[in-house]
Design a protein around this motif. Structure first.
Motif, mmCIF file in Angstrom:
data_model
loop_
_atom_site.group_PDB
_atom_site.id
_atom_site.type_symbol
_atom_site.label_atom_id
_atom_site.label_comp_id
_atom_site.label_asym_id
_atom_site.label_seq_id
_atom_site.Cartn_x
_atom_site.Cartn_y
_atom_site.Cartn_z
ATOM 1 N N PRO A 16 0.807 -1.231 0.000
ATOM 2 C CA PRO A 16 0.000 0.000 0.000
ATOM 3 C C PRO A 16 0.833 1.271 0.000
ATOM 4 C CG PRO A 16 -0.095 -1.084 2.138
ATOM 5 C CD PRO A 16 0.579 -2.030 1.206
ATOM 6 N N THR A 20 0.586 3.897 -3.156
ATOM 7 C CA THR A 20 0.235 5.300 -2.895
ATOM 8 C C THR A 20 1.302 6.234 -3.451
ATOM 9 O OG1 THR A 20 -0.930 4.650 -0.880
ATOM 10 C CG2 THR A 20 -0.340 6.982 -1.111
ATOM 11 N N PRO A 87 -5.154 1.562 0.686
ATOM 12 C CA PRO A 87 -5.253 3.010 0.403
ATOM 13 C C PRO A 87 -6.636 3.428 -0.079
ATOM 14 C CG PRO A 87 -3.219 2.118 -0.488
ATOM 15 C CD PRO A 87 -4.051 0.944 -0.076
#
Length: 238
Positions: A16, A20, A87
């Protein structure tokens, strides 16, 4: 008790974070074009087409980077699918309490993204990588398109003036109009879609294909090494 692999755990934790980071870099690269076209030396429509092309190229490169990075991260299986959704879940939670249909759009996008990634994961697990990419990309576009529509619909909190209601001339390609902020000669009687969005029209599809890259690589079956293939074949023959 199954052995705990620290590298796989680290890969799941980093998935994640890396996804991101790819999204942030992609959006920055896209938004930077606004400054390049700020002198207005190009026709308005031409500039908008450049934005659309930039969104496609940047999203494609981000998805490819996610696919390549997912290999060294060693995040595999369904846990990787859940990790890349983190996310998106955080984003949807952050939309609570916001106006203009943003939280409804966030939930719609999250639900649609989860379904698209699940279907792509199943296809990739079966070895249908091209089909997984095709279905995933088309699904990501469709989900982003619906999310843009939900955010703009008056029934979801966009309290527009009578002359600013969402024009059906944009249907069904809400996402396309949002990306180019141009009416393609349809001359809708209302505002341009892009005037009411805040780069979400880029973030929705871009993160979707980034997540898709991670999922396809995580669910892909790695080829069996040659030294292991022979014993397996013999065992199956017996």
């Amino acid at each position: 008790m199954a052995d705990v692999n620290p590298r796989k755990i680290a890969g799941l934790v980093l998935t994640p974070v890396v996804s991101t980071a790819l999204l942030v870099m992609g959006v920055i690269a896209y938004v930077s074009l606004w400054g390049l076209s700020g002198d207005r030396t190009m026709d308005h429509a031409d500039v908008d087409y450049v934005y659309l092309l930039a969104a496609v190229i940047v999203s494609g490169l981000a998805a490819l980077a996610a696919y390549r990075i997912a290999g060294p991260l060693r995040a595999r299986g369904w846990p990787a699918v859940l990790a890349v959704l983190v996310p998106a879940v955080v984003f949807a939670i952050q939309q609570w309490g916001k106006s203009s249909g943003k939280w409804q759009a966030g939930l719609v996008w999250l639900a649609g993204l989860a379904i698209v990634l699940a279907v792509a994961a199943v296809l990739a697990r079966r070895g249908l990588l091209r089909t997984a990419w095709l279905v995933g990309v088309l699904g990501a576009i469709a989900v982003a398109d619906v999310a843009v529509l939900v955010q703009l619909m008056p029934s979801t909190g966009f309290h527009a003036e009578p002359g600013e209601a969402l024009d059906r001339a944009y249907a069904p390609l809400w996402l396309l109009f949002a990306l180019v902020d141009y009416d393609f000669g349809l001359d809708p009687a209302t505002w341009f879609i892009g005037d009411a969005l805040d780069v979400r029209e880029v973030g929705y599809p871009m993160y979707s294909v980034i997540a898709l890259g991670f999922v396809v690589r995580a669910m892909r079956r790695d080829p069996v090494p040659a030294e292991q293939a022979a014993p397996l074949a013999q065992a199956e023959a017996q």
